[in-house]
Scaffold this motif. Structure first.
Motif, PDB file in Angstrom:
ATOM      1  N   VAL A 254       0.937  -1.321   0.170  1.00  0.00           N
ATOM      2  CA  VAL A 254       0.051   0.079  -0.108  1.00  0.00           C
ATOM      3  C   VAL A 254       0.961   1.347   0.006  1.00  0.00           C
ATOM      4  O   VAL A 254       0.666   2.349  -0.562  1.00  0.00           O
ATOM      5  CB  VAL A 254      -0.802  -0.181   1.224  1.00  0.00           C
ATOM      6  CG1 VAL A 254      -1.504   1.256   1.481  1.00  0.00           C
ATOM      7  CG2 VAL A 254      -2.022  -0.979   1.119  1.00  0.00           C
ATOM      8  N   PHE A 255       1.997   1.183   0.603  1.00  0.00           N
ATOM      9  CA  PHE A 255       2.589   2.564   0.895  1.00  0.00           C
ATOM     10  C   PHE A 255       3.479   2.856  -0.492  1.00  0.00           C
ATOM     11  O   PHE A 255       3.422   3.729  -1.090  1.00  0.00           O
ATOM     12  CB  PHE A 255       4.000   2.077   1.856  1.00  0.00           C
ATOM     13  CG  PHE A 255       5.021   3.403   1.749  1.00  0.00           C
ATOM     14  CD1 PHE A 255       4.621   4.575   2.557  1.00  0.00           C
ATOM     15  CD2 PHE A 255       6.056   3.220   1.486  1.00  0.00           C
ATOM     16  CE1 PHE A 255       5.670   5.526   2.372  1.00  0.00           C
ATOM     17  CE2 PHE A 255       7.174   4.254   1.494  1.00  0.00           C
ATOM     18  CZ  PHE A 255       6.742   5.400   2.134  1.00  0.00           C
TER      19      PHE A 255
ATOM     20  N   LEU B  75      -1.043   7.410   5.195  1.00  0.00           N
ATOM     21  CA  LEU B  75      -2.725   7.620   5.398  1.00  0.00           C
ATOM     22  C   LEU B  75      -3.425   6.274   4.766  1.00  0.00           C
ATOM     23  O   LEU B  75      -4.271   5.873   5.364  1.00  0.00           O
ATOM     24  CB  LEU B  75      -3.199   8.822   4.794  1.00  0.00           C
ATOM     25  CG  LEU B  75      -2.687  10.133   5.764  1.00  0.00           C
ATOM     26  CD1 LEU B  75      -3.341  11.386   4.830  1.00  0.00           C
ATOM     27  CD2 LEU B  75      -3.500  10.221   7.077  1.00  0.00           C
ATOM     28  N   SER B  76      -2.899   6.048   3.694  1.00  0.00           N
ATOM     29  CA  SER B  76      -3.551   4.862   3.046  1.00  0.00           C
ATOM     30  C   SER B  76      -3.093   3.504   3.839  1.00  0.00           C
ATOM     31  O   SER B  76      -4.064   2.453   3.978  1.00  0.00           O
ATOM     32  CB  SER B  76      -2.989   4.587   1.643  1.00  0.00           C
ATOM     33  OG  SER B  76      -3.090   5.762   0.665  1.00  0.00           O
ATOM     34  N   MET B  77      -2.050   3.486   4.495  1.00  0.00           N
ATOM     35  CA  MET B  77      -1.382   2.310   5.253  1.00  0.00           C
ATOM     36  C   MET B  77      -2.598   2.479   6.372  1.00  0.00           C
ATOM     37  O   MET B  77      -2.783   1.325   6.923  1.00  0.00           O
ATOM     38  CB  MET B  77      -0.092   2.381   5.631  1.00  0.00           C
ATOM     39  CG  MET B  77       0.817   2.167   4.512  1.00  0.00           C
ATOM     40  SD  MET B  77       2.620   2.536   5.156  1.00  0.00           S
ATOM     41  CE  MET B  77       2.918   1.342   6.287  1.00  0.00           C
TER      42      MET B  77
ATOM     43  N   LEU C 214       0.941   6.443  11.973  1.00  0.00           N
ATOM     44  CA  LEU C 214       0.636   6.330  10.444  1.00  0.00           C
ATOM     45  C   LEU C 214      -0.276   7.813  10.228  1.00  0.00           C
ATOM     46  O   LEU C 214      -0.284   8.285   8.966  1.00  0.00           O
ATOM     47  CB  LEU C 214      -0.152   5.214  10.056  1.00  0.00           C
ATOM     48  CG  LEU C 214       0.508   3.906   9.831  1.00  0.00           C
ATOM     49  CD1 LEU C 214      -0.442   2.990   9.607  1.00  0.00           C
ATOM     50  CD2 LEU C 214       1.910   4.087   8.869  1.00  0.00           C
ATOM     51  N   VAL C 215      -1.155   8.134  11.295  1.00  0.00           N
ATOM     52  CA  VAL C 215      -2.056   9.292  10.972  1.00  0.00           C
ATOM     53  C   VAL C 215      -1.452  10.430  11.240  1.00  0.00           C
ATOM     54  O   VAL C 215      -1.910  11.514  10.577  1.00  0.00           O
ATOM     55  CB  VAL C 215      -3.542   9.048  11.898  1.00  0.00           C
ATOM     56  CG1 VAL C 215      -4.396  10.188  11.727  1.00  0.00           C
ATOM     57  CG2 VAL C 215      -4.230   7.683  11.443  1.00  0.00           C
ATOM     58  N   LEU C 216      -0.576  10.342  12.375  1.00  0.00           N
ATOM     59  CA  LEU C 216      -0.078  11.955  12.608  1.00  0.00           C
ATOM     60  C   LEU C 216       1.307  12.357  11.782  1.00  0.00           C
ATOM     61  O   LEU C 216       1.407  13.463  11.411  1.00  0.00           O
ATOM     62  CB  LEU C 216       0.417  11.811  14.198  1.00  0.00           C
ATOM     63  CG  LEU C 216      -0.890  11.666  15.152  1.00  0.00           C
ATOM     64  CD1 LEU C 216      -0.330  11.801  16.584  1.00  0.00           C
ATOM     65  CD2 LEU C 216      -1.855  12.996  14.839  1.00  0.00           C
ATOM     66  N   LEU C 217       2.128  11.460  11.263  1.00  0.00           N
ATOM     67  CA  LEU C 217       3.102  11.624  10.540  1.00  0.00           C
ATOM     68  C   LEU C 217       3.011  12.624   9.410  1.00  0.00           C
ATOM     69  O   LEU C 217       3.893  13.388   8.922  1.00  0.00           O
ATOM     70  CB  LEU C 217       3.938  10.370  10.445  1.00  0.00           C
ATOM     71  CG  LEU C 217       5.129   9.902  11.481  1.00  0.00           C
ATOM     72  CD1 LEU C 217       5.532   8.633  11.160  1.00  0.00           C
ATOM     73  CD2 LEU C 217       5.932  11.034  11.862  1.00  0.00           C
TER      74      LEU C 217
END
Length: 302
Positions: A156-157, A190-192, A230-233
């Motif tokens: 996904v990444f 975000l996709s991950m 994953l969401v904050l970075l």
């Protein structure tokens, strides 16, 4: 023979499509803001991405269906092959047709982008197209399906992040830009996060079916910590992108407003004990990803 259109639309899982289109839209907006013409190439990127995503959704439905991973104990939405709405044989035919369609769109895309380009880049993108096809099919299909070995996050990444953003940006501009790589990484994370939510929801049924996703391997609590990063970075990466481009106007930072729904999303994630409650959160992060791409991209245009 009558075709059940509703079942095929259902199997296409339309709610996944905005996520797959986020990266190519972001890169197109950035390329356009920097003076590059993107119209025809964007149309072909759009068609190629759309067909690849539907191919991946059909392949996922087929692979998990025939292996029995999709069964009565699975929490997520019922799949088409699992429910009998589409037969495995019909799904295989659809996969073959979509694979040829993806290849056609991909080759037309490469021709339109590189018809006057003499460097080896076209050959690299032909390789990328075939790799995308392979990855779309082999996620759940076959004995060596990589989705069953915890390698889905990396895939996904690579494809939703690096290929979608940085790859399509090169198709528009024939340039590689380091600041665009920051956004490619952000969209990839975000996709991950969306995949991670899916795998947290299905952790028990996946384990019972010997589908050893990354979540199954690390456990639910660590998966929640992983989700936090994953969401904050992406917001740190987006801020660095804005800083590198020396933008001073407040609307260039408008994407940070998405931290508000992200905060409530993370609060919800860490409070969930009933796995069914992960499912609505998938839609939220997919929407946040699309808004992230649009806000940053439009901020470059205006």
């Amino acid at each position: 023979m009558q075709i059940d259109i509703k079942s095929w639309i259902y199997a296409a899982r339309l709610r996944t499509l905005p996520l797959s289109l986020s990266g190519i839209t972001l890169s197109a907006l950035i390329a356009y803001s920097r003076g590059f013409k993107v119209d025809l190439v964007f149309i072909m990127v759009f068609l190629t991405t759309l067909s690849l995503q539907i191919l991946a959704n059909f392949a996922d439905d087929y692979g998990d269906g025939v292996k029995g991973t999709d069964n009565a104990s699975r929490i997520g939405p019922e799949r088409a092959v699992q429910s009998g709405r589409i037969s495995p044989r019909s799904m295989k035919k659809a996969l073959l047709f979509l694979g040829k369609l993806c290849l056609l769109f991909g080759m037309l895309l490469i021709y339109l982008s590189f018809k006057t380009y003499r460097a080896p880049a076209p050959l690299i993108f032909i390789f990328i197209i075939f790799t995308c096809l392979y990855a779309s099919i082999k996620y759940t299909i076959g004995q060596d399906a990589y989705g069953y070995k915890g390698q889905g996050d990396l895939s996904v990444f690579l494809f939703f992040g690096l290929v979608s953003v940085q790859g399509s940006y090169f198709l528009y501009t024939h340039h590689f830009e380091w600041d665009v790589l920051l956004l490619a990484t952000a969209i990839g994370f975000l996709s991950m996060a969306v995949l991670n939510l899916n795998n947290m929801r299905d952790i028990h049924s996946d384990y019972q079916s010997n589908k050893y996703t990354f979540v199954v391997q690390i456990g639910l609590y660590k998966a929640k910590i992983y989700h936090l990063f994953l969401v904050l970075l992406p917001f740190a990466l987006g801020s660095l992108f804005v800083k590198l481009n020396q933008h001073q106007l407040i609307y260039h930072w408008a994407f940070l407003i998405l931290l508000i729904p992200v905060f409530f999303h993370l609060k919800k994630i860490f409070s969930i004990s009933d796995l069914k409650k992960f499912d609505p959160e998938l839609k939220k992060i997919a929407l946040i990803t699309l808004l992230y791409a649009l806000i940053i991209g439009l901020g470059q245009v205006f």
